[in-house]
Structure formats: structure tokens, C-alpha cells
Motif scaffolding. Structure first.
Motif, short mmCIF file in Angstrom:
data_model
loop_
_atom_site.label_atom_id
_atom_site.label_comp_id
_atom_site.label_asym_id
_atom_site.label_seq_id
_atom_site.Cartn_x
_atom_site.Cartn_y
_atom_site.Cartn_z
N GLN A 167 16.10 8.15 85.95
CA GLN A 167 16.29 9.09 87.06
C GLN A 167 15.45 8.68 88.27
O GLN A 167 15.91 8.77 89.42
N GLU A 168 14.23 8.23 88.03
CA GLU A 168 13.39 7.75 89.12
C GLU A 168 14.02 6.55 89.81
O GLU A 168 13.98 6.42 91.04
N ALA A 170 17.20 5.93 89.97
CA ALA A 170 18.32 6.45 90.75
C ALA A 170 17.85 7.00 92.09
O ALA A 170 18.45 6.73 93.14
N SER A 171 16.77 7.77 92.07
CA SER A 171 16.24 8.33 93.31
C SER A 171 15.79 7.24 94.27
O SER A 171 16.01 7.32 95.48
N GLU A 172 15.18 6.19 93.72
CA GLU A 172 14.68 5.10 94.55
C GLU A 172 15.80 4.39 95.29
O GLU A 172 15.61 3.95 96.44
N HIS A 173 16.97 4.30 94.67
CA HIS A 173 18.06 3.52 95.26
C HIS A 173 19.24 4.37 95.74
O HIS A 173 20.30 3.83 96.06
N GLY A 174 19.05 5.66 95.80
CA GLY A 174 20.13 6.52 96.29
C GLY A 174 21.33 6.58 95.36
O GLY A 174 22.47 6.75 95.81
N LYS A 176 23.39 8.23 91.90
CA LYS A 176 23.60 9.53 91.27
C LYS A 176 23.16 9.46 89.81
O LYS A 176 23.33 8.44 89.15
N PHE A 177 22.62 10.57 89.33
CA PHE A 177 22.12 10.62 87.96
C PHE A 177 22.55 11.93 87.31
O PHE A 177 22.53 12.99 87.94
N ARG A 178 22.95 11.85 86.05
CA ARG A 178 23.17 13.05 85.24
C ARG A 178 22.92 12.70 83.79
O ARG A 178 22.91 11.53 83.39
N LEU A 209 23.76 6.74 85.27
CA LEU A 209 23.45 6.44 86.67
C LEU A 209 24.67 5.77 87.29
O LEU A 209 25.23 4.85 86.69
N TRP A 211 26.15 4.04 91.04
CA TRP A 211 25.70 3.50 92.33
C TRP A 211 26.80 2.62 92.92
O TRP A 211 27.49 1.92 92.19
#
Length: 455
Positions: A167-168, A170-174, A176-178, A209, A211
Motif C-alpha cells: 500500500q505504501e 502504491a501511494s508513492e507511485h500514485g 490504486k490499492f485494495r 495494486l 497502475w
């Protein structure tokens, strides 16, 4: 990233001169009589790993000669130096080594896992230019990620923590995560992931993830068994000792996804990690049970220690529903692969010859070796069940890595290009650039393969 520093104008760095036997005389001649006499008096021979500091007239170090033996073109030629040379900055003072390979080997040899204790010393640093930094940094970061994830014990790298790392990223690279957690897996039709992980006090998960918006769709899956007791078919103590590394496939998949996103490879990416602990409790899944998988294929549980293929098969089925251009899975799947190939060679299984050939070539080019294993379909008879469509294991100990791959292939549509990597994710002992513990194996080869295919 340990052991490297980007060159700064005016910064002092000791000259480092790699030499092989055929280069030594010419190199000594270029240094002058005093230096030649010093080196010869010390009995220096340019064997791999040999070092000698050549003094200047004022007593400081003029340069360091580093023997590379016959490993001049080896990415690990200088990998022993960062933790053997005195701390400080060094620069390559020759063009006889590829600077990117040399810098990569240097930083791989600088790695120390410091989550639970201090580094034993600061590594010597190699000063590199910005172009080399740009080429090396993403690869080294990806290798470090695999090592750090695998080295972290399950108390701090359970299913939630592994998926949290994803998840981190995913946040770093824009991206999506579920994720699906616990009984949500049953509602979403991931029954085998749930069955393997339900006995743990930490619920099983499937993390996803996504992207990228354009380009071919590539799905990467990593086996995330954060600890494997073997389940009710419990492992002996020596077989269980290092089972924190049974999420090594997930570590590879996560690191490869991070590398793809950081370098913005022009693809659409889906990363899937089924994350579980294969534990023992009253509700553990049992030998002899039959599970209906996401694909509708019924599986008889012959052995609860053949759990990796169970968590992967539901993820593979989910991936296949998306009809991607390519499906890759990574898993510390079988001890049989290590019996066949040893600890250094990950076994590649592919349902397309061109995929296997391209990966093997990438492994040769990057010095990140892979070895192809056969999908010998007559061995499917070893997975026959008398009451279900297939068993997850069988009585025979023959061809264990192949039958595991054949089990996975049962869930891959013929039309879908697919590669499975059975990877050890571990170094049993210390070698230059390959410290004991978690290891990325095949990661650089896979990235080079994807660059060539989609870059």
C-alpha cells in the motif's frame, strides 16, 4: 542506498584501480618505479579480492589496486570491497570495468540489514557520475527491498505488514490499492487463499495494486506465505527454521512492480499478493478435504504443506479473468527445485518458448541467472485424485517442482502467456555481494526482459 555517492565537484576520492593478471605490468609501469617496487615488495597478486594501498610521498594513499582475477566482466568483481576498504570515498580510475556493473556490484556488497542491530561498520563509498547513479539506483533499491522484506521476521512481516508495504508503494507511485481480508475472501470467491490462512490469528489477505492507463497489461503475482509451519502436515524443526522467507515470491513481485513504476515502463500493471500464514489451530484445513477453487476446479488436499500453489491458484484465476498480455508469478514454491538446481538457480517454467528464451537471454546479459524447467504434462498423473478434479500433491516424491508448476498451469488459460519462477530468495552463506539472508534472484533479469519486451 548504501555504499554509493553521487560525485560532487571538488570532492576528494581515492583512485581505485581494478587489475587482472594481464593488466598488472602495464598498470605498475604507469604508476612509476617507486610504486612498482612497493607493490612487488608486498607480493601483491591480482587475484579476485586482493587489495593493496599504494602510498604517496606524503604518506597518504595515492591509489588502491584491486585484483579482479578472471572476474573482470563480473558484476560482483568489486563486491567484497565496500566492507573491507577503509571508510571513505573511492572512484574508479580506469575504464576496464563497466561503470554501471561495477557500481551495482559495489552497492550489493555494501548491504547490511540494520532493523534489529547497528551496522557493523560504514561501507566505503564509490563515487559515481549522475548517469551511473540514474542507471544503478532503481535496480539497487529493488534488490534492497527484496532483502529487507525477506530478512524481516514474521512478527514484523505478517500478512497485514506485507500488504501494508504494498500500500505504501502504491501511494508513492500514485497507484490504486485494495485488499480482501478474512471472510471477505470467501464473499469475493477466493476460497483457497482463505482456507490456507484461516487458522492463523492474523487473517489471510489478497492485496491488489493497479497502475498505468495505457499499454499492454501485465499481471505479476507473488506468493506471500509469511510463515509456513506446514500446517497439520507440520514441518520438522530444521525445515521450519527459515520459513519467514516463504513470502520471498511476494517480495520479488513487489520489488519488480516498484521498479516498473519508478522507471515508468509503458505498461498497465496489476500486482497481486495473496498473504497468509500457514498455521495450526482447530480450524486449520486438513488433509483429505476438497476445496472448490475460484476457477471451479475441485482440489483434494493431499498435503497441507503444499500450500503455496493453493494461494496462488485463486490469484491466477482472478488474473486470467482480466485477460492480460502477460502473467508472471514468483514463489518460493518447492524444495524439489533446490534439490534439482541448488540455491543459486531459480527454475523458470513457461508455456511459451519465446518467453523462456527471452528470459534466459536476459539472465545471461544481466548476470542474473535463470534455468528453464519443463512443463512435462505426463506428470499430471502424479496429481490425480480419486474424488476431485486434481490433488494439490501426491504420494510420489518425483519431479516435485514440475508437478507444482503443472498444478498452477491448470489454472492458466492456454491463450494466456505465462511464466512461473520457483525461487529460493535466500543466500545460505556469505559471498561477495551476496550476504547471508534474503536475496533477489532473477529480479534484474525479469526487469531487463520487460524492458526489451515493452520499453
Amino acid at each position: 542506498m548504501q555504499g554509493l555517492v553521487e560525485h560532487r565537484r571538488g570532492a576528494r576520492a581515492v583512485a581505485l584501480i581494478p587489475v587482472s593478471a594481464d593488466q598488472l605490468e602495464a598498470q605498475l609501469a604507469s604508476l612509476g618505479d617507486a610504486a612498482r617496487q612497493w607493490v612487488q615488495a608486498q607480493g601483491f597478486k591480482p587475484d579476485a579480492g586482493a587489495l593493496i594501498a599504494v602510498p604517496a610521498e606524503d604518506g597518504s594513499t595515492r591509489c588502491v589496486l584491486a585484483g579482479v582475477g578472471s572476474r573482470r566482466d563480473d558484476v560482483y568483481a568489486l563486491a567484497s570491497l565496500p566492507l573491507r576498504l577503509p571508510a571513505g570515498d573511492y572512484r574508479l580510475a580506469t575504464d576496464t570495468l563497466d561503470p554501471v556493473a561495477a557500481a551495482l556490484g559495489w552497492t550489493l556488497g555494501s548491504y547490511q540489514f540494520t532493523r534489529y542491530r547497528k551496522a557493523r561498520r560504514a561501507p566505503a563509498r564509490l563515487s559515481i557520475d549522475s548517469a551511473t547513479w540514474k542507471a544503478v539506483a532503481p535496480l539497487a533499491e529493488a534488490v534492497y527491498r527484496v532483502r529487507d522484506l525477506v530478512n524481516t521476521p514474521t512478527q514484523d512481516m505478517g500478512p497485514a505488514e506485507l500488504c501494508g508495504h504494498m500500500q505504501e508503494l502504491a501511494s508513492e507511485h500514485g497507484a490504486k490499492f485494495r485488499e480482501w481480508v478474512g471472510d471477505q475472501l470467501l464473499k469475493a470467491n477466493f476460497p483457497t487463499i482463505h482456507a490456507v490462512g484461516r487458522a492463523s490469528h492474523r487473517p489471510p489477505r489478497l492485496a491488489e495494486l493497479t497502475w498505468g492507463k495505457k499499454g499492454p497489461h501485465v499481471v505479476i503475482i507473488g506468493k506471500g506465505v509469511c510463515f509456513d509451519t506446514g500446517g497439520l502436515d507440520i514441518k520438522p524443526a530444521d525445515g521450519m527454521r527459515w520459513m519467514k522467507k516463504d513470502m520471498g515470491g511476494a517480495a520479488h513481485a513487489i520489488a519488480l512492480a516498484g521498479l516498473i513504476m519508478r522507471t515508468r515502463l509503458p505498461i498497465r500493471l496489476t500486482l497481486l499478493v495473496p498473504a497468509v500464514e500457514n498455521a495450526i489451530a482447530g480450524n486449520a484445513y486438513r488433509p483429505g478435504e476438497v476445496i472448490t477453487t475460484r476457477a471451479g476446479i475441485t482440489v483434494e488436499i493431499d498435503n497441507t504443506d503444499a500450500e503455496g500453489r493453493l494461494v496462488l491458484c485463486d490469484a491466477i484465476s482472478y488474473a486470467a479473468e482480466q485477460k492480460p498480455d502477460l502473467l508472471l508469478d514468483f514463489a518460493t514454491l518447492t524444495g524439489a527445485a533446490r534439490v534439482a538446481l541448488g540455491p543459486d538457480l531459480p527454475g523458470v517454467f513457461a508455456n511459451r518458448d519465446d518467453l523462456a528464451d527471452s528470459l534466459l537471454e536476459a539472465g545471461r546479459v544481466t548476470q542474473d541467472p535463470l534455468w528453464r524447467m519443463p512443463l512435462w504434462r505426463p506428470y499430471l498423473t502424479l496429481l490425480e485424485s480419486s474424488i476431485a478434479d486434481i490433488a494439490n500433491a501426491g504420494a510420489s516424491r518425483h519431479a516435485g517442482a514440475i508437478t507444482a508448476a503443472l498444478y498452477l498451469e491448470r489454472f492458466v488459460p492456454e491463450s494466456l502467456p505465462w511464466v512461473h519462477l520457483d525461487v529460493y530468495s535466500w543466500n545460505d552463506g556469505e559471498r561477495p555481494g551476496k550476504p547471508k539472508g534474503g536475496e533477489a534472484q532473477g529480479l534484474r533479469a525479469y526487469y531487463a526482459f520487460l524492458q526489451r519486451r515493452y520499453g
